[in-house]
Design a protein around this motif. Sequence first.
Motif, PDB file in Angstrom:
ATOM      1  N   THR A   1       0.833  -1.203   0.000  1.00 42.25           N
ATOM      2  CA  THR A   1       0.000   0.000   0.000  1.00 42.25           C
ATOM      3  C   THR A   1       0.865   1.249   0.000  1.00 42.25           C
ATOM      4  O   THR A   1       2.074   1.203   0.250  1.00 42.25           O
ATOM      5  N   ILE A   2       0.219   2.383  -0.247  1.00 44.09           N
ATOM      6  CA  ILE A   2       0.963   3.630  -0.388  1.00 44.09           C
ATOM      7  C   ILE A   2       1.636   4.037   0.915  1.00 44.09           C
ATOM      8  O   ILE A   2       2.760   4.564   0.915  1.00 44.09           O
ATOM      9  N   VAL A   3       0.982   3.793   2.063  1.00 42.79           N
ATOM     10  CA  VAL A   3       1.579   4.153   3.348  1.00 42.79           C
ATOM     11  C   VAL A   3       2.819   3.315   3.612  1.00 42.79           C
ATOM     12  O   VAL A   3       3.844   3.817   4.107  1.00 42.79           O
ATOM     13  N   LYS A   4       2.764   2.027   3.289  1.00 44.68           N
ATOM     14  CA  LYS A   4       3.934   1.165   3.483  1.00 44.68           C
ATOM     15  C   LYS A   4       5.061   1.543   2.524  1.00 44.68           C
ATOM     16  O   LYS A   4       6.240   1.451   2.877  1.00 44.68           O
TER      17      LYS A   4
ATOM     18  N   ALA B   1       9.607  -7.210   5.598  1.00 43.60           N
ATOM     19  CA  ALA B   1       8.976  -7.195   6.921  1.00 43.60           C
ATOM     20  C   ALA B   1       7.895  -6.122   6.997  1.00 43.60           C
ATOM     21  O   ALA B   1       6.841  -6.325   7.606  1.00 43.60           O
ATOM     22  N   ILE B   2       8.143  -4.980   6.356  1.00 45.01           N
ATOM     23  CA  ILE B   2       7.144  -3.903   6.367  1.00 45.01           C
ATOM     24  C   ILE B   2       5.930  -4.291   5.522  1.00 45.01           C
ATOM     25  O   ILE B   2       4.781  -4.122   5.945  1.00 45.01           O
TER      26      ILE B   2
ATOM     27  N   ILE C   1      -0.086  -3.744   9.400  1.00 44.61           N
ATOM     28  CA  ILE C   1      -0.068  -2.356   9.861  1.00 44.61           C
ATOM     29  C   ILE C   1      -1.364  -1.692   9.445  1.00 44.61           C
ATOM     30  O   ILE C   1      -1.718  -1.661   8.272  1.00 44.61           O
ATOM     31  N   SER C   2      -2.071  -1.169  10.419  1.00 41.94           N
ATOM     32  CA  SER C   2      -3.320  -0.458  10.137  1.00 41.94           C
ATOM     33  C   SER C   2      -3.029   1.028  10.049  1.00 41.94           C
ATOM     34  O   SER C   2      -2.522   1.628  10.998  1.00 41.94           O
TER      35      SER C   2
END
Length: 457
Positions: free
Chosen positions: A366-369, A445-446, A451-452
């Motif tokens: 996702t973009i945040v990751k 790992a990320i 991760i929310s």
Amino acid sequence: MYRKVMIMRDSPLRETDHWPIGPPPTEEHIQSFLRRMRNGTAAGVDTVNVELLKAAPEPLIKELTELISDIWFQNKVPSEWLTTIQIPIPKKGRPKRIEDFRRITLCSVAYKLDFNGTDRIINACLYEETILQDNGCRTTKYRKTTGVKQGCPLSPNLFVIILHAILETVTAVLGNYDLSGINLSLPLLLAYADDLILLTDNKNDLDRFVEEFSDVAQEVGLRINPEKCELLIRDPHKVELNDVPTLQVGKLNIKVVEKMKYLGTYITSNLNRPLVVRDRIKMAYKITHSLLPFLRLHKLPMNLITKIYNTVIAPVAIYGLKASTMTRRNRISLTNMERQILRIMSDTSSDKPSSTQPKIMLQNKTIVKRVMVQRIRYHRHIERRPHDHILKVARRFRINSKYKVGRPCFIWEDTLLKEAAKSGTTDLLPNVGDDEFDMKAVEQAIYDGNISEEEEE
């Protein structure tokens, strides 16, 4: 250097006037330069385009190599290569004045090829003859004596050389500036090509710099354009200063603004961080809507649409965010943008997916990751630099001034630590600068972590 060139402009250049010549470009070099040149660019006055030279037979390339070799040693460019065409392009909608146009120069392809390999010839800029073309009509040729042209590969180098000489002269006269970047202190001058920004807590420093810069720049035919200058006042204790429309700086009236964009990133008078993210999101939506007619027409499969999102839209949305602070609100905004854009794009696909959740469609990337990964990569890049490198010096830089009452300032390193805690990579940060550091394992790992983006911090 500029004055010397102008004095010697009618004298032949000698080998001792420049660096050692060295060997001229070979046929392999010419072929390599040709391969790197973009197709579809406009031809010059000789109507020879890039595609024609790329498809040229070997004898023609050999002749071209010999010609460039002669130019390399004789410092003389064929007069046909020095004739250019200038096309006026509007800078903004509904232009009304000459200043509202930008002139793009169409050079001979062979000229571009020569100066990609032999950027040591300055006479070419001093003896250029140009033609102005608009709506299919052309003027007669006239001699250019000042300025550099947009479209020539040599122009950026010449402009940066002259501007750097101006800055060195100005800072030597003023005495309280450091262009090396080793010692960062106010007043601070940042320069990238023609984008200059001056940080100071004293208006006298600003007045002196503008006056001295104007005088030195005028000697080489340059001037400050007040319409392109902006003044931002950052004082949490005197916010009323931003209500002034203009301010006298030296002999110029400069517009006072609450936000300015420098190298694609906003700087605000009140540290409005959400503005940076909103601007990137706005650009992402703009590109998405420009692609929709194409997507609706061709009905692409969803896996190809996902690749278009990852390579065209997402990079625009996250540009510069690796070096910016990020809050929970910023991450939620990016997540909502990604979800909505993917839903819009999926409606045009030939095989609409059963789920439009970004985690599923993007395989957890996702973009945040992606921003988290880029931030750790940037942190690794900084940690591997020497102690006196400009990036490390800038990260340690703090302005000595009174802080306003309230919550402590949220800085970039706070974002780095919070994101590392969310992804479970905090223990790896101390070793990020080591050569044996496994960056791919951290990325995995990320991306694999649960991760929310909307969880409370």
